[in-house]
Design an enzyme around this catalytic site. Structure first.
Site, PDB file in Angstrom:
ATOM      1  N   CYS A 118      -1.855   9.410   3.869  1.00 27.88           N
ATOM      2  CA  CYS A 118      -1.933   9.027   2.511  1.00 27.88           C
ATOM      3  C   CYS A 118      -3.330   9.472   1.876  1.00 27.88           C
ATOM      4  O   CYS A 118      -3.362   9.661   0.677  1.00 27.88           O
ATOM      5  CB  CYS A 118      -1.763   7.564   2.423  1.00 27.88           C
ATOM      6  N   GLU A 156       0.932  -1.370   0.134  1.00 23.31           N
ATOM      7  CA  GLU A 156      -0.197  -0.028  -0.094  1.00 23.31           C
ATOM      8  C   GLU A 156       0.914   1.243  -0.021  1.00 23.31           C
ATOM      9  O   GLU A 156       1.750   1.366   0.889  1.00 23.31           O
ATOM     10  CB  GLU A 156      -0.894  -0.126   1.101  1.00 23.31           C
TER      11      GLU A 156
HETATM   12  P1  NAP Z   1       8.768   4.997   3.502  1.00 23.37           P
HETATM   13  O1  NAP Z   1      10.005   5.803   3.524  1.00 23.37           O
HETATM   14  O2  NAP Z   1       8.256   4.333   2.205  1.00 23.37           O
HETATM   15  O3  NAP Z   1       9.028   3.972   4.724  1.00 23.37           O
HETATM   16  C1  NAP Z   1       8.042   3.111   5.089  1.00 23.37           C
HETATM   17  C2  NAP Z   1       8.638   1.706   5.723  1.00 23.37           C
HETATM   18  O4  NAP Z   1       9.460   1.088   4.840  1.00 23.37           O
HETATM   19  C3  NAP Z   1       9.576   2.136   6.757  1.00 23.37           C
HETATM   20  O5  NAP Z   1       9.037   1.107   7.858  1.00 23.37           O
HETATM   21  C4  NAP Z   1      11.035   2.104   6.326  1.00 23.37           C
HETATM   22  O6  NAP Z   1      11.935   1.859   7.102  1.00 23.37           O
HETATM   23  C5  NAP Z   1      10.768   1.087   5.390  1.00 23.37           C
HETATM   24  N1  NAP Z   1      11.970   0.807   4.498  1.00 23.37           N
HETATM   25  C6  NAP Z   1      13.026   1.900   4.042  1.00 23.37           C
HETATM   26  N2  NAP Z   1      13.494   1.262   3.057  1.00 23.37           N
HETATM   27  C7  NAP Z   1      13.316  -0.001   2.990  1.00 23.37           C
HETATM   28  C8  NAP Z   1      13.780  -1.104   2.143  1.00 23.37           C
HETATM   29  N3  NAP Z   1      14.767  -0.881   1.002  1.00 23.37           N
HETATM   30  N4  NAP Z   1      13.156  -2.427   2.058  1.00 23.37           N
HETATM   31  C9  NAP Z   1      12.087  -2.449   2.965  1.00 23.37           C
HETATM   32  N5  NAP Z   1      11.589  -1.647   3.807  1.00 23.37           N
HETATM   33  C10 NAP Z   1      12.191  -0.370   3.714  1.00 23.37           C
HETATM   34  O7  NAP Z   1       7.127   5.591   4.087  1.00 23.37           O
HETATM   35  P2  NAP Z   1       7.017   6.556   5.219  1.00 23.37           P
HETATM   36  O8  NAP Z   1       7.547   7.824   4.950  1.00 23.37           O
HETATM   37  O9  NAP Z   1       7.156   5.653   6.432  1.00 23.37           O
HETATM   38  O10 NAP Z   1       5.337   6.698   5.225  1.00 23.37           O
HETATM   39  C11 NAP Z   1       5.011   7.755   4.420  1.00 23.37           C
HETATM   40  C12 NAP Z   1       4.388   7.046   3.044  1.00 23.37           C
HETATM   41  O11 NAP Z   1       3.384   6.082   3.382  1.00 23.37           O
HETATM   42  C13 NAP Z   1       3.677   8.093   2.187  1.00 23.37           C
HETATM   43  O12 NAP Z   1       3.938   7.763   0.783  1.00 23.37           O
HETATM   44  C14 NAP Z   1       2.071   7.711   2.390  1.00 23.37           C
HETATM   45  O13 NAP Z   1       1.342   8.015   1.321  1.00 23.37           O
HETATM   46  C15 NAP Z   1       1.997   6.233   2.704  1.00 23.37           C
HETATM   47  N6  NAP Z   1       0.989   5.512   3.148  1.00 23.37           N
HETATM   48  C16 NAP Z   1      -0.040   4.967   2.611  1.00 23.37           C
HETATM   49  C17 NAP Z   1      -0.985   4.144   3.128  1.00 23.37           C
HETATM   50  C18 NAP Z   1      -1.986   3.507   2.391  1.00 23.37           C
HETATM   51  O14 NAP Z   1      -2.718   2.774   2.606  1.00 23.37           O
HETATM   52  N7  NAP Z   1      -1.702   3.317   1.044  1.00 23.37           N
HETATM   53  C19 NAP Z   1      -1.130   4.387   4.280  1.00 23.37           C
HETATM   54  C20 NAP Z   1      -0.176   5.203   5.168  1.00 23.37           C
HETATM   55  C21 NAP Z   1       0.736   5.690   4.356  1.00 23.37           C
HETATM   56  P3  NAP Z   1      12.608   3.022   7.929  1.00 23.37           P
HETATM   57  O15 NAP Z   1      11.826   3.995   8.475  1.00 23.37           O
HETATM   58  O16 NAP Z   1      13.641   2.616   8.841  1.00 23.37           O
HETATM   59  O17 NAP Z   1      13.668   3.647   6.707  1.00 23.37           O
END
Ligand code: NAP
Length: 517
Positions: free
Chosen positions: A321, A287
């Site tokens: 999001c 997601e």
């Molecule tokens: P993110 O930067 O993509 O990080 C999400 C998760 O992925 C974190 O736990 C992060 O860990 C981890 N991660 C980082 N690099 C990775 C890799 N190479 N492999 C696997 N995992 C990795 O996103 P965010 O800033 O936490 O969240 C914001 C985003 O989430 C926005 O784009 C928002 O739209 C989206 N979102 C979507 C929904 C939905 O239902 N569609 C709901 C909520 C949020 P670290 O923090 O340790 O880097």
């Protein structure tokens, strides 16, 4: 018999007893800040010398907790532990697994204010936003528990003479859960407990800005719900290296991820690679981001529309999001809706949300703070700054004022790219059809709303507005578990519909069995 599923009611903080309970919880949690947290692998706590800090975005000098800085090796150990625990957990009957969730939901309900307080400190949620996050987490556990009861045992198939036929859902194996920081309780709990109740074991790696909230939940599952060793493993550390290792491990059977488009795409690609010793194709539930619009036409209730735009754009500092980041307004009412929205936005009170009067806190970390400021500069070149644009000294807190730009080009960067902060673009449409076309012009497809009194237009939007969660004459945030199953199209993800009746199926595989007599 279990009570029917009902959404957890929101707390009314205008009632003094509730406000007092929240103040008490804030004081209690404040005393617990700054502790050091270990990894949890196969039921064993592992302390590491190297740690990283989670800090309070409203006061970055305040350390929420220090977390073990795990490595690739710890990621692999955690997958091994989850894989070993799967052998017995998969045999636990579905109704029994569901009871672990019901117990955890009850325990979290009893400690609701305390969980709210962690959210206020660690990610700068207002009391109301924190309460909604906790309520959603409780809902996920109750709802998925009840869904599991329905999925347990044989499912109906067509009768065939001389045979007994059945189909049943069995779990997948050891999986990895990677949540974002923006609903650090609800989304993390939802993905984790859905996987577990379906009979899988999990390695949970929380987002680095919000590990303390995840640690409270893990403690609750272990200490209060008594989940067996290895069913839930908890690793913290750099998302890049640990995330890649968790995704790549040949014993990883599935990955449930919520986060940015960039990381979602990376996981999708890496999970498709088959590594030596791997005996399956990995399942991915991904997601991702959004660029969500509210359309207002000339027949709409303009005050209601402005209220909804402000609530959807600036709730939790626009870091949802589902947040409205584009207000697409039909020309004849454009200036009026813009004026009403700006007036309301100027009344938002910003500040440290431990104080109940502050409805609008800080953005999550310095990375987000700098990125949002860059987009504000881009906005100044792309449109008219109507309100906001200011930011505080980041050493004192990552505060950015709610910001509105008018006259943004529908193909401009502010209209197309996910900012994930309190920046709203107003876009002028010639008429209804122009507005609908603009609403569909991004690569995302998560949420959207239409304000109109025209039944014909609403019906057209019902079919043509291509988003996973569509709302008419209300805000585009705040989906409720079971009521509005949540998930988006296109680059917003795999439309896995969290909180919906199909969600648990993503964590199972169906087995058909025939016994010929
Ligand atoms: P993110 O930067 O993509 O990080 C999400 C998760 O992925 C974190 O736990 C992060 O860990 C981890 N991660 C980082 N690099 C990775 C890799 N190479 N492999 C696997 N995992 C990795 O996103 P965010 O800033 O936490 O969240 C914001 C985003 O989430 C926005 O784009 C928002 O739209 C989206 N979102 C979507 C929904 C939905 O239902 N569609 C709901 C909520 C949020 P670290 O923090 O340790 O880097």
């Amino acid at each position: 018999m279990l009570p029917e599923f009902r959404n957890e009611p929101f707390t009314d903080f205008s009632i003094e007893a509730n406000a007092a309970a929240m103040r008490t919880a804030l004081a209690k949690v404040k005393d617990e800040l700054g502790r050091t947290y270990p990894l949890l692998i196969g039921g064993k706590y592992i302390e590491l010398e190297e740690t990283f800090d989670s800090v309070n975005p409203s006061n970055p000098a305040e350390v929420i907790g220090s977390f073990a800085n795990g490595t690739v090796e710890h990621s692999n150990q955690a997958v091994e532990a989850a894989d070993s625990a799967f052998a017995s957990w998969r045999t636990v009957p579905g109704d029994e697994r569901a009871r672990y969730l019901f117990r955890a939901a009850a325990a979290m309900r009893r400690r609701k204010f305390e969980f709210c307080a962690w959210l206020v400190y660690e990610v700068s949620k207002s009391w109301a936003e924190a309460d909604a996050d906790v309520a959603e987490a409780i809902d996920f556990m109750e709802y998925y528990g009840q869904q599991m009861l329905k999925l347990s045992g044989p499912q109906p198939v067509v009768d065939y003479p001389g045979e007994e036929n059945e189909m049943r859902y069995i779990p997948l194996g050891a999986g990895v859960v990677i949540p974002p920081w923006n609903f650090p309780l609800a989304i993390m709990v939802g993905m984790t407990t859905a996987a577990i109740v379906a009979g899988n074991t999990v390695v949970l790696k929380p987002a680095s800005p919000s590990p303390a909230i995840a640690a409270q939940f893990v403690r609750l599952m272990i200490e209060e719900s008594a989940l067996p060793d290895g069913v839930l493993n908890f690793v913290t550390g750099p998302g890049g290296s640990m995330g890649d290792a968790l995704v790549d491990n040949p014993k990883t059977r599935f990955i449930a991820f919520t986060g940015s488009k960039e990381i979602g795409i990376r996981i999708f690609g890496r999970a498709a690679q088959v590594h030596p010793g791997q005996r399956w194709l990995k399942r991915t539930v991904l997601e991702m981001g959004g660029k969500d619009s509210i359309i207002v036409d000339e027949t709409a209730d303009l005050d209601a529309a402005a209220d909804a735009i402000v609530a959807s754009a600036f709730g939790f500092q626009g870091q949802k999001c589902s947040a409205c980041s584009r207000a697409i307004i039909v020309e004849s009412v454009y200036e009026s809706v813009l004026k009403k929205t700006v007036e309301r936005t100027k009344k938002i009170v910003q500040g440290d949300p431990t104080d109940a009067k502050n409805q609008f806190g800080a953005v999550v970390d310095v990375k987000a703070f700098n990125k949002i400021k860059e987009y504000i500069e881009i906005g100044k070149t792309e449109g008219r700054l109507m309100t906001g644009g200011e930011a505080t000294d980041p050493e004192k807190g990552y505060f950015i004022a709610p910001t509105i730009f008018a006259d943004i080009d529908p193909l401009g960067r502010l209209s197309q790219e996910e900012i994930f902060g309190p920046v709203l673009a107003f876009i002028k449409a010639k008429d209804w059809h122009d507005a609908l076309e603009m609403a569909n012009n991004t690569e995302f497809g998560l949420t959207g709303a239409v304000f109109s009194r025209s039944r014909e237009r609403l019906e057209e939007a019902r079919h043509e507005f291509h988003v996973g969660n569509l709302y008419f004459n209300r805000k585009c945030t705040g989906a409720l578990v079971g009521v509005q199953p949540f998930g988006g199209f296109n680059m917003s993800g795999t439309d896995s519909k969290a909180g919906g009746p199909d969600y648990l199926l993503l964590f199972t595989q169906a087995k058909s069995i025939t016994d010929r007599f």
